[in-house]
Write a protein that holds these residues in place. Structure first.
Motif, PDB file in Angstrom:
ATOM      1  N   GLY A 137       0.818  -1.214   0.000  1.00 29.17           N
ATOM      2  CA  GLY A 137       0.000   0.000   0.000  1.00 29.17           C
ATOM      3  C   GLY A 137       0.846   1.256   0.000  1.00 29.17           C
ATOM      4  N   GLY A 138       1.912   1.266   0.780  1.00 29.47           N
ATOM      5  CA  GLY A 138       2.792   2.427   0.827  1.00 29.47           C
ATOM      6  C   GLY A 138       3.514   2.651  -0.484  1.00 29.47           C
ATOM      7  N   GLU A 139       3.971   1.573  -1.115  1.00 27.82           N
ATOM      8  CA  GLU A 139       4.636   1.697  -2.412  1.00 27.82           C
ATOM      9  C   GLU A 139       3.670   2.224  -3.470  1.00 27.82           C
ATOM     10  OE1 GLU A 139       8.000  -1.845  -1.979  1.00 27.82           O
ATOM     11  OE2 GLU A 139       5.951  -2.346  -2.626  1.00 27.82           O
ATOM     12  N   GLN A 140       2.436   1.757  -3.433  1.00 30.67           N
ATOM     13  CA  GLN A 140       1.442   2.272  -4.383  1.00 30.67           C
ATOM     14  C   GLN A 140       1.199   3.759  -4.170  1.00 30.67           C
ATOM     15  OE1 GLN A 140      -2.110  -0.136  -4.238  1.00 30.67           O
ATOM     16  NE2 GLN A 140      -1.122  -1.902  -5.189  1.00 30.67           N
ATOM     17  N   GLN A 141       1.157   4.201  -2.910  1.00 27.93           N
ATOM     18  CA  GLN A 141       0.986   5.632  -2.642  1.00 27.93           C
ATOM     19  C   GLN A 141       2.122   6.447  -3.240  1.00 27.93           C
ATOM     20  OE1 GLN A 141       0.321   6.146   1.648  1.00 27.93           O
ATOM     21  NE2 GLN A 141      -1.671   6.985   1.143  1.00 27.93           N
ATOM     22  N   ARG A 142       3.332   5.955  -3.112  1.00 23.91           N
ATOM     23  CA  ARG A 142       4.482   6.677  -3.654  1.00 23.91           C
ATOM     24  C   ARG A 142       4.424   6.747  -5.174  1.00 23.91           C
ATOM     25  NH1 ARG A 142       8.729   2.980  -1.251  1.00 23.91           N
ATOM     26  NH2 ARG A 142      10.157   4.096  -2.647  1.00 23.91           N
ATOM     27  N   VAL A 143       3.983   5.679  -5.810  1.00 24.35           N
ATOM     28  CA  VAL A 143       3.853   5.666  -7.266  1.00 24.35           C
ATOM     29  C   VAL A 143       2.751   6.635  -7.702  1.00 24.35           C
ATOM     30  CG1 VAL A 143       3.189   4.238  -9.246  1.00 24.35           C
ATOM     31  CG2 VAL A 143       4.797   3.352  -7.543  1.00 24.35           C
ATOM     32  N   GLN A 144       1.652   6.697  -6.957  1.00 27.66           N
ATOM     33  CA  GLN A 144       0.579   7.626  -7.301  1.00 27.66           C
ATOM     34  C   GLN A 144       1.024   9.076  -7.135  1.00 27.66           C
ATOM     35  OE1 GLN A 144      -2.177   7.092  -8.862  1.00 27.66           O
ATOM     36  NE2 GLN A 144      -1.978   4.857  -8.873  1.00 27.66           N
ATOM     37  N   LEU A 145       1.870   9.343  -6.143  1.00 25.06           N
ATOM     38  CA  LEU A 145       2.432  10.689  -6.022  1.00 25.06           C
ATOM     39  C   LEU A 145       3.281  11.006  -7.246  1.00 25.06           C
ATOM     40  CD1 LEU A 145       3.052  13.294  -4.425  1.00 25.06           C
ATOM     41  CD2 LEU A 145       5.024  12.092  -3.459  1.00 25.06           C
ATOM     42  N   ALA A 146       4.102  10.042  -7.665  1.00 23.52           N
ATOM     43  CA  ALA A 146       4.933  10.247  -8.849  1.00 23.52           C
ATOM     44  C   ALA A 146       4.065  10.515 -10.083  1.00 23.52           C
ATOM     45  CB  ALA A 146       5.822   9.028  -9.074  1.00 23.52           C
ATOM     46  N   ARG A 147       2.972   9.769 -10.228  1.00 21.71           N
ATOM     47  CA  ARG A 147       2.057   9.998 -11.350  1.00 21.71           C
ATOM     48  C   ARG A 147       1.493  11.410 -11.318  1.00 21.71           C
ATOM     49  NH1 ARG A 147      -2.867  10.798 -11.487  1.00 21.71           N
ATOM     50  NH2 ARG A 147      -3.167  10.091  -9.344  1.00 21.71           N
ATOM     51  N   SER A 148       1.104  11.870 -10.133  1.00 19.60           N
ATOM     52  CA  SER A 148       0.519  13.207  -9.998  1.00 19.60           C
ATOM     53  C   SER A 148       1.536  14.298 -10.321  1.00 19.60           C
ATOM     54  CB  SER A 148      -0.017  13.394  -8.579  1.00 19.60           C
ATOM     55  OG  SER A 148      -1.028  12.444  -8.280  1.00 19.60           O
ATOM     56  N   LEU A 149       2.771  14.121  -9.877  1.00 20.74           N
ATOM     57  CA  LEU A 149       3.808  15.103 -10.189  1.00 20.74           C
ATOM     58  C   LEU A 149       4.129  15.103 -11.681  1.00 20.74           C
ATOM     59  CD1 LEU A 149       6.227  14.613  -7.153  1.00 20.74           C
ATOM     60  CD2 LEU A 149       4.702  16.545  -7.570  1.00 20.74           C
ATOM     61  N   ALA A 150       4.136  13.928 -12.291  1.00 17.91           N
ATOM     62  CA  ALA A 150       4.382  13.854 -13.736  1.00 17.91           C
ATOM     63  C   ALA A 150       3.316  14.626 -14.506  1.00 17.91           C
ATOM     64  CB  ALA A 150       4.418  12.395 -14.183  1.00 17.91           C
ATOM     65  N   GLN A 151       2.102  14.616 -14.003  1.00 14.68           N
ATOM     66  CA  GLN A 151       1.002  15.315 -14.673  1.00 14.68           C
ATOM     67  C   GLN A 151       1.227  16.819 -14.715  1.00 14.68           C
ATOM     68  OE1 GLN A 151      -2.897  14.098 -13.310  1.00 14.68           O
ATOM     69  NE2 GLN A 151      -3.833  16.027 -13.940  1.00 14.68           N
ATOM     70  N   LEU A 152       1.911  17.359 -13.712  1.00 12.66           N
ATOM     71  CA  LEU A 152       2.128  18.804 -13.613  1.00 12.66           C
ATOM     72  C   LEU A 152       3.520  19.214 -14.084  1.00 12.66           C
ATOM     73  CD1 LEU A 152       0.489  19.470 -10.118  1.00 12.66           C
ATOM     74  CD2 LEU A 152      -0.532  19.830 -12.378  1.00 12.66           C
ATOM     75  N   TRP A 153       4.280  18.274 -14.639  1.00  9.34           N
ATOM     76  CA  TRP A 153       5.695  18.527 -14.930  1.00  9.34           C
ATOM     77  C   TRP A 153       5.871  19.457 -16.130  1.00  9.34           C
ATOM     78  CZ3 TRP A 153       8.977  16.903 -11.345  1.00  9.34           C
ATOM     79  CH2 TRP A 153      10.349  16.970 -11.610  1.00  9.34           C
ATOM     80  N   ARG A 154       6.608  20.563 -15.889  1.00 11.37           N
ATOM     81  CA  ARG A 154       6.956  21.512 -16.943  1.00 11.37           C
ATOM     82  C   ARG A 154       8.369  22.004 -16.690  1.00 11.37           C
ATOM     83  NH1 ARG A 154       2.030  25.610 -18.256  1.00 11.37           N
ATOM     84  NH2 ARG A 154       0.274  24.362 -17.541  1.00 11.37           N
ATOM     85  N   ASP A 155       9.205  21.956 -17.678  1.00 10.20           N
ATOM     86  CA  ASP A 155      10.554  22.516 -17.571  1.00 10.20           C
ATOM     87  C   ASP A 155      11.280  22.044 -16.317  1.00 10.20           C
ATOM     88  OD1 ASP A 155      10.061  24.001 -19.911  1.00 10.20           O
ATOM     89  OD2 ASP A 155       9.089  25.581 -18.751  1.00 10.20           O
ATOM     90  N   ASP A 156      11.311  20.736 -16.136  1.00  6.63           N
ATOM     91  CA  ASP A 156      12.098  20.096 -15.074  1.00  6.63           C
ATOM     92  C   ASP A 156      11.559  20.309 -13.662  1.00  6.63           C
ATOM     93  OD1 ASP A 156      13.957  19.021 -16.898  1.00  6.63           O
ATOM     94  OD2 ASP A 156      15.032  20.931 -16.971  1.00  6.63           O
ATOM     95  N   ALA A 157      10.289  20.678 -13.525  1.00  5.33           N
ATOM     96  CA  ALA A 157       9.692  20.825 -12.186  1.00  5.33           C
ATOM     97  C   ALA A 157       8.173  20.835 -12.321  1.00  5.33           C
ATOM     98  CB  ALA A 157      10.167  22.109 -11.510  1.00  5.33           C
ATOM     99  N   PRO A 158       7.462  20.440 -11.255  1.00 10.10           N
ATOM    100  CA  PRO A 158       6.000  20.507 -11.311  1.00 10.10           C
ATOM    101  C   PRO A 158       5.512  21.938 -11.112  1.00 10.10           C
ATOM    102  CG  PRO A 158       6.698  19.685  -9.176  1.00 10.10           C
ATOM    103  CD  PRO A 158       7.944  19.856  -9.991  1.00 10.10           C
ATOM    104  N   GLU A 159       4.421  22.252 -11.781  1.00 12.03           N
ATOM    105  CA  GLU A 159       3.857  23.599 -11.707  1.00 12.03           C
ATOM    106  C   GLU A 159       2.339  23.504 -11.720  1.00 12.03           C
ATOM    107  OE1 GLU A 159       3.736  27.608 -14.542  1.00 12.03           O
ATOM    108  OE2 GLU A 159       5.469  26.251 -14.626  1.00 12.03           O
ATOM    109  N   GLY A 160       1.685  24.171 -10.784  1.00  9.10           N
ATOM    110  CA  GLY A 160       0.229  24.164 -10.740  1.00  9.10           C
ATOM    111  C   GLY A 160      -0.281  23.798  -9.365  1.00  9.10           C
ATOM    112  N   TRP A 161      -1.417  23.088  -9.336  1.00  5.41           N
ATOM    113  CA  TRP A 161      -2.090  22.753  -8.080  1.00  5.41           C
ATOM    114  C   TRP A 161      -2.121  21.242  -7.897  1.00  5.41           C
ATOM    115  CZ3 TRP A 161      -2.772  27.104 -10.678  1.00  5.41           C
ATOM    116  CH2 TRP A 161      -2.903  28.296  -9.945  1.00  5.41           C
ATOM    117  N   LEU A 162      -1.580  20.794  -6.775  1.00  6.66           N
ATOM    118  CA  LEU A 162      -1.511  19.377  -6.460  1.00  6.66           C
ATOM    119  C   LEU A 162      -2.382  19.119  -5.229  1.00  6.66           C
ATOM    120  CD1 LEU A 162      -0.267  16.548  -6.852  1.00  6.66           C
ATOM    121  CD2 LEU A 162       1.662  17.308  -5.437  1.00  6.66           C
ATOM    122  N   PHE A 163      -3.378  18.245  -5.378  1.00  7.89           N
ATOM    123  CA  PHE A 163      -4.304  17.917  -4.299  1.00  7.89           C
ATOM    124  C   PHE A 163      -4.094  16.463  -3.895  1.00  7.89           C
ATOM    125  CE2 PHE A 163      -6.151  21.493  -6.482  1.00  7.89           C
ATOM    126  CZ  PHE A 163      -6.683  22.272  -5.458  1.00  7.89           C
TER     127      PHE A 163
END
Length: 259
Positions: A137-163
């Motif tokens: 469960g913890g590993e899945q949470q970490r992967v889902q965080l990575a997915r969410s950050l990838a969604q906001l990724w622009r120019d080598d960093a996340p940008e926007g609103w993360l919930f």
């Protein structure tokens, strides 16, 4: 772009039950906000309203001065990402494919490089090649965080609103600390806002710039951790007998249950 997300007089009622009642707030990039409150307070429901996953009965949520309802799903997905409390994709893909799902609103340009960056950033490199359903469960949470950050990724960093809805609930102490430190570092660049539902009041006090306390769908307290995490406030809205002291490592309140 205007860097605020604003909620004005939000109401949501299901049947006879008022889930959210007259909630207004403003979120700004570069800020870390923790949503706290007892079970059934409306935290997850408010998160879904703020992200456009649920329509309001009345009131409005707007991003960059435009109502969420006026954004196309693809455009909104490029500006805000959501990590829900329980996410089961329904198929057994490898970790890299799950993270790459976050790039769907952008197309495949640069996808591989971004996935590699985000896996390294979130400490998920060691999970590369694993099937998602084999993860804890913890590993899945970490992967889902990575997915969410990838969604906001622009120019080598996340940008926007993360919930994030209870992003630390399945994590051990080390990974709780690493996750919150990472989010703090990313928001300090000023282009990312993080709003997280947290049950652990001590984690919220250590991490958040601002805390929002919900009770029965109402926003009953908000402010810096020291203004909200107080003995009288916690006793009133949680009904718990607590002591509140100061964290020995810094200027943050900490909650202790009375025996």
């Amino acid at each position: 772009m205007d860097n605020t997300l604003t909620a004005t007089h939000l109401h949501l009622k299901v049947g006879a039950r008022q889930l959210i009642e007259d909630v207004s707030l403003t979120l700004t990039c570069g800020e870390r906000v923790a949503l706290i409150g007892p079970n059934g307070a409306g935290k997850s429901t408010l998160l879904r309203l703020l992200t456009g996953y649920l329509p309001t009965a009345s009131g409005e949520c707007s991003l960059a001065g435009r109502a969420l309802s006026q954004w196309s799903p693809a455009a909104l997905s490029r500006h805000r990402a959501v990590m829900l409390q329980h996410t089961q994709p329904g198929f057994d893909w490898p970790v890299e494919a799950i993270v790459a799902m976050g790039r769907a609103p952008w197309g495949q340009k640069g996808e591989r490089d971004i996935v590699q960056q985000v896996l390294a950033l979130t400490g998920c490199d060691a999970l590369r090649g694993r099937r998602y359903t084999t993860l804890s469960g913890g590993e899945q949470q970490r992967v889902q965080l990575a997915r969410s950050l990838a969604q906001l990724w622009r120019d080598d960093a996340p940008e926007g609103w993360l919930f994030l809805d209870e992003p630390t609930s399945a994590l051990d102490l080390y990974h709780q600390q690493q996750l919150l430190r990472l989010l703090k570092r990313l928001t300090q660049k000023g282009k990312l806002h993080v709003c997280a539902v947290l049950h652990d009041l001590n984690l919220a006090a250590l991490w958040a710039d601002r805390i929002l306390l919900l009770h029965n769908g109402k926003l009953v307290a908000q402010g810096a951790p020291g203004a909200v995490i107080q003995r009288a406030v916690i006793a009133k809205w949680y009904g718990a007998d607590v002591l509140v002291g100061e964290h020995p490592g810094g200027d943050a309140p900490q909650v202790f249950l009375s025996a």
